[in-house]
Write a protein that holds these residues in place. Structure first.
Motif, PDB file in Angstrom:
ATOM      1  N   SER A  10      44.012  18.053  31.424  1.00  0.00           N
ATOM      2  CA  SER A  10      42.769  18.831  31.630  1.00  0.00           C
ATOM      3  C   SER A  10      42.583  19.202  33.092  1.00  0.00           C
ATOM      4  CB  SER A  10      41.523  18.043  31.221  1.00  0.00           C
ATOM      5  OG  SER A  10      41.406  18.005  29.856  1.00  0.00           O
ATOM      6  N   SER A  11      43.642  19.367  33.807  1.00  0.00           N
ATOM      7  CA  SER A  11      43.504  19.691  35.225  1.00  0.00           C
ATOM      8  C   SER A  11      44.579  20.676  35.671  1.00  0.00           C
ATOM      9  CB  SER A  11      43.593  18.407  36.051  1.00  0.00           C
ATOM     10  OG  SER A  11      43.806  18.714  37.407  1.00  0.00           O
ATOM     11  N   SER A  12      44.137  21.886  36.050  1.00  0.00           N
ATOM     12  CA  SER A  12      45.100  22.878  36.560  1.00  0.00           C
ATOM     13  C   SER A  12      45.742  22.345  37.832  1.00  0.00           C
ATOM     14  CB  SER A  12      44.409  24.186  36.923  1.00  0.00           C
ATOM     15  OG  SER A  12      43.745  24.725  35.848  1.00  0.00           O
ATOM     16  N   MET A  42      40.763  31.273  36.795  1.00  0.00           N
ATOM     17  CA  MET A  42      40.551  30.398  35.636  1.00  0.00           C
ATOM     18  C   MET A  42      39.964  31.216  34.489  1.00  0.00           C
ATOM     19  SD  MET A  42      39.157  26.824  37.051  1.00  0.00           S
ATOM     20  CE  MET A  42      40.033  25.833  38.225  1.00  0.00           C
ATOM     21  N   THR A  53      38.092  29.042  31.864  1.00  0.00           N
ATOM     22  CA  THR A  53      36.810  28.566  32.391  1.00  0.00           C
ATOM     23  C   THR A  53      35.799  29.715  32.437  1.00  0.00           C
ATOM     24  OG1 THR A  53      38.031  26.962  33.700  1.00  0.00           O
ATOM     25  CG2 THR A  53      35.752  27.335  34.332  1.00  0.00           C
ATOM     26  N   ALA A  58      39.903  22.577  40.228  1.00  0.00           N
ATOM     27  CA  ALA A  58      40.931  22.509  39.186  1.00  0.00           C
ATOM     28  C   ALA A  58      41.054  21.096  38.636  1.00  0.00           C
ATOM     29  CB  ALA A  58      42.254  22.994  39.768  1.00  0.00           C
ATOM     30  N   VAL A  59      39.916  20.514  38.242  1.00  0.00           N
ATOM     31  CA  VAL A  59      39.900  19.134  37.741  1.00  0.00           C
ATOM     32  C   VAL A  59      39.149  19.077  36.404  1.00  0.00           C
ATOM     33  CG1 VAL A  59      39.977  18.116  40.047  1.00  0.00           C
ATOM     34  CG2 VAL A  59      37.771  18.626  39.011  1.00  0.00           C
ATOM     35  N   PRO A  60      39.309  17.980  35.643  1.00  0.00           N
ATOM     36  CA  PRO A  60      38.628  17.890  34.358  1.00  0.00           C
ATOM     37  C   PRO A  60      37.112  18.052  34.478  1.00  0.00           C
ATOM     38  CG  PRO A  60      40.243  16.135  34.539  1.00  0.00           C
ATOM     39  CD  PRO A  60      40.203  16.830  35.864  1.00  0.00           C
ATOM     40  N   SER A  61      36.531  18.760  33.525  1.00  0.00           N
ATOM     41  CA  SER A  61      35.076  18.956  33.401  1.00  0.00           C
ATOM     42  C   SER A  61      34.436  19.787  34.498  1.00  0.00           C
ATOM     43  CB  SER A  61      34.322  17.618  33.330  1.00  0.00           C
ATOM     44  OG  SER A  61      34.666  16.968  32.141  1.00  0.00           O
ATOM     45  N   ALA A  62      35.215  20.335  35.414  1.00  0.00           N
ATOM     46  CA  ALA A  62      34.635  21.120  36.510  1.00  0.00           C
ATOM     47  C   ALA A  62      33.855  22.304  35.953  1.00  0.00           C
ATOM     48  CB  ALA A  62      35.728  21.607  37.442  1.00  0.00           C
ATOM     49  N   GLY A  63      34.374  22.913  34.895  1.00  0.00           N
ATOM     50  CA  GLY A  63      33.725  24.073  34.296  1.00  0.00           C
ATOM     51  C   GLY A  63      32.324  23.744  33.820  1.00  0.00           C
ATOM     52  N   ASP A  79      38.027  21.412  27.174  1.00  0.00           N
ATOM     53  CA  ASP A  79      38.544  21.460  28.541  1.00  0.00           C
ATOM     54  C   ASP A  79      40.082  21.476  28.527  1.00  0.00           C
ATOM     55  OD1 ASP A  79      38.664  21.392  31.265  1.00  0.00           O
ATOM     56  OD2 ASP A  79      38.086  19.293  31.476  1.00  0.00           O
ATOM     57  N   ARG A  83      41.036  25.035  27.531  1.00  0.00           N
ATOM     58  CA  ARG A  83      40.801  26.077  28.531  1.00  0.00           C
ATOM     59  C   ARG A  83      41.704  25.877  29.754  1.00  0.00           C
ATOM     60  NH1 ARG A  83      35.391  23.492  28.966  1.00  0.00           N
ATOM     61  NH2 ARG A  83      35.326  22.443  30.971  1.00  0.00           N
ATOM     62  N   THR A  84      42.107  24.626  30.008  1.00  0.00           N
ATOM     63  CA  THR A  84      43.032  24.405  31.120  1.00  0.00           C
ATOM     64  C   THR A  84      44.398  25.029  30.807  1.00  0.00           C
ATOM     65  OG1 THR A  84      41.864  22.333  31.561  1.00  0.00           O
ATOM     66  CG2 THR A  84      43.959  22.636  32.680  1.00  0.00           C
ATOM     67  N   ASN A  97      43.987  28.572  31.524  1.00  0.00           N
ATOM     68  CA  ASN A  97      43.923  28.792  32.973  1.00  0.00           C
ATOM     69  C   ASN A  97      45.312  28.859  33.595  1.00  0.00           C
ATOM     70  OD1 ASN A  97      41.157  28.735  32.850  1.00  0.00           O
ATOM     71  ND2 ASN A  97      40.924  26.663  33.641  1.00  0.00           N
TER      72      ASN A  97
END
Ligand code: ASP
Length: 419
Positions: free
Chosen positions: A268-270, A304, A307, A347-352, A385, A388-389, A392
């Motif tokens: 879950s992290s670009s 993204m 996102t 570009a980290v989990p749940s940032a969106g 997430d 969507r990652t 992204n």
């Protein structure tokens, strides 16, 4: 580029896929106890990936930009930004249309979904703040905090300046940074091949063991709209963009990008996926370092699409759930701020989910009820997430391939490379 055959179980994406399947079963059986016991392996994996991001991105951009230099750089820069804006915009429009059409928020009740605490990430509240935030006061502090946009900004300036120096001064530093970049790439491959399968296993056990599968039920309609939207983007929009702008066979590109897509899905992290994305786009898609070093690190933070789609659909969902109707003007505002929020999201989990407040505030959706709904969205955010990652990073790789083709690189995505 020749396609070489490897036994299936030696291929990274199969190893990761098996790790995900086994992790789900183990998480369901072992529950929280197992998650608590082996969760540290997943954390270790993420830490190892994060450890290499700053030096990898710095050396990658500086060596890439320094080798492009002058006029070539300006051209590459405008193509890259144009591509980012186009695909993110297309994604937002898909989110906007679907949410208006399917109205997932109408009649929504919080039910048993419950709410969880929001992660404490920085939120950029306006375009001016975004620009001010990008320019670092202190590059060492920015690196220590992994502020990717600031690092990218500094690295691009450094690379441009380096490329303008006389040959005698430029060469030693450029060679040094080039060697550092090669070292980072080698280190990346090593970490991925040794740790990824077991790391992914642990991450999935933690997810399934602590949240279970039941928590995904009550926000079904909202999740369905996002899944449909993201699937349209990766299954229809991006293949069309690949074909029309790059003359690229989407199927070949998909096959070459399987490893980073699995990695994005499980981390879950670009940002954490970036090393794997660079590896695949250079060694499988066949894009030169000159283009990847420019398009990918910046894309991981700025471009993204998943996102952006999510920001737009998420805010409309909240509005519908609260019974607020959004007019054309507000919907335009949502489109613009969703684009900006996706740029500002780390570009980290749940940032969106955190930057969604930028968009909510832009249309004046605030207050405890809004927070409650966003909290419920957080409860089911992880699988969304994850998806969507994938979108992204896939858009970043498509951008790299299209721009490389437009720069005359004919060897891009001509064959699907296995292994
Ligand atoms: N996790 C996403 C990424 O790293 C960002 C988001 O939460 O949308 O790409």
């Amino acid at each position: 580029m020749a396609a070489e055959k490897k036994l299936w179980y030696k291929q990274l994406h199969w190893q990761v896929a098996c790790a995900m399947g086994l992790g789900t079963i183990a998480g369901l059986i072992g529950g929280e106890t197992l998650a608590e016991n082996i969760g540290w392996i997943g954390q270790l994996f993420i830490k190892l990936l994060k450890m290499i991001i700053v030096p990898l991105v710095l050396t990658s951009i500086v060596s890439g930009v320094a080798s492009v230099g002058g006029a070539g750089l300006g051209r590459l820069f405008s193509k890259t930004l144009g591509y980012y804006m186009l695909t993110s915009f297309l994604a937002v429009i898909v989110g906007l249309m679907l949410t208006n059409l399917l109205q997932p928020g109408v009649g929504f009740e919080l039910g048993g979904a419950g709410s969880e605490e929001l992660p404490d990430l920085t939120v950029i509240s306006s375009p001016v703040d975004l620009i001010l935030d990008i320019v670092p006061e202190n590059i060492v502090a920015a690196s220590a905090e992994t502020k990717m946009l600031s690092i990218i900004f500094f690295a691009i300036l450094f690379g441009i300046t380096l490329s303008g120096l006389p040959d005698k001064t430029r060469r030693p530093l450029q060679d040094f940074i080039g060697s550092a970049f090669e070292t980072m790439m080698r280190m990346t491959s090593g970490i991925i091949h040794v740790v990824a399968p077991i790391g992914v296993f642990s991450l999935i056990v933690t997810l399934v063991g602590t949240t279970g599968l039941a928590s995904f039920k009550s926000l079904g309609m909202y999740a369905a709209v996002l899944l449909i939207g993201l699937t349209i983007h990766i299954g229809v929009t991006m293949p069309l963009v690949l074909r029309l702008l790059g003359g690229i066979n989407p199927l070949i590109h998909f096959k070459n990008m399987v490893d980073p897509m699995f990695m994005a899905f499980s981390t879950s992290s670009s940002g954490a996926t970036l090393p794997v994305t660079i590896d695949a786009v250079e060694n499988k898609v066949g894009v030169s370092n000159r283009v990847t070093s420019f398009v990918l690190p910046m894309g991981a933070t700025v471009n993204m699409d998943g996102t952006a789609l999510y920001e737009c659909a998420g805010v409309l969902f909240v509005a519908q759930a609260m019974g607020v109707s959004m007019g054309i003007e507000q919907q335009i505002l949502i489109v613009i701020t969703a684009l900006l929020a996706s740029i500002g999201a780390a570009a980290v989990p749940s940032a969106g989910l955190v930057v969604i407040f930028i968009v909510l505030e832009a249309v004046n959706l605030t207050g405890p009820q809004v927070e409650l709904i966003v909290g419920a969205m957080l409860a089911i955010d992880r699988p969304l997430d994850m998806y969507r990652t994938v979108i992204n990073i896939f858009s970043d790789s498509c951008g790299a391939a299209i721009i490389a083709r437009s720069e005359g690189e004919t060897d891009v995505d001509t064959v699907a490379v296995v292994g």
